[in-house]
Design a protein around this motif. Sequence first.
Motif, PDB file in Angstrom:
ATOM      1  N   SER A  43       0.785  -1.125  -0.104  1.00 39.65           N
ATOM      2  CA  SER A  43      -0.036  -0.046   0.034  1.00 39.65           C
ATOM      3  C   SER A  43       0.799   1.261   0.132  1.00 39.65           C
ATOM      4  N   GLU A  44       1.714   1.214   0.660  1.00 39.80           N
ATOM      5  CA  GLU A  44       2.795   2.326   0.847  1.00 39.80           C
ATOM      6  C   GLU A  44       3.490   2.652  -0.574  1.00 39.80           C
ATOM      7  N   ARG A  66       0.989   4.110  -2.825  1.00 37.66           N
ATOM      8  CA  ARG A  66       0.553   5.631  -2.564  1.00 37.66           C
ATOM      9  C   ARG A  66       1.780   6.529  -2.996  1.00 37.66           C
ATOM     10  N   ASN A  71       1.267   9.402  -5.872  1.00 41.03           N
ATOM     11  CA  ASN A  71       1.620  10.658  -5.493  1.00 41.03           C
ATOM     12  C   ASN A  71       2.670  11.333  -6.503  1.00 41.03           C
TER      13      ASN A  71
END
Length: 65
Positions: A6-7, A10, A14
């Motif tokens: 998930s990181e 993300r 971004n």
Amino acid sequence: MSRTSSEVKRRYNNKTYKRWSADLRLEDFSRLEDLRGEMSRAAFLKELLKSYETAQTTDTDGAGE
């Protein structure tokens, strides 16, 4: 999805995408949604930009005549 995954997603999002929003009057929002039909909002915006750029190119082609 794991926390690490998930990181990573993300961070990628971004780095790759920019969020854009607008406050519209209800009637303008309805007109846009009607024009958009079944297209995604991203696809509709891309199509709108392409149409605008084509119109701008057409307008400037005959400017010196």
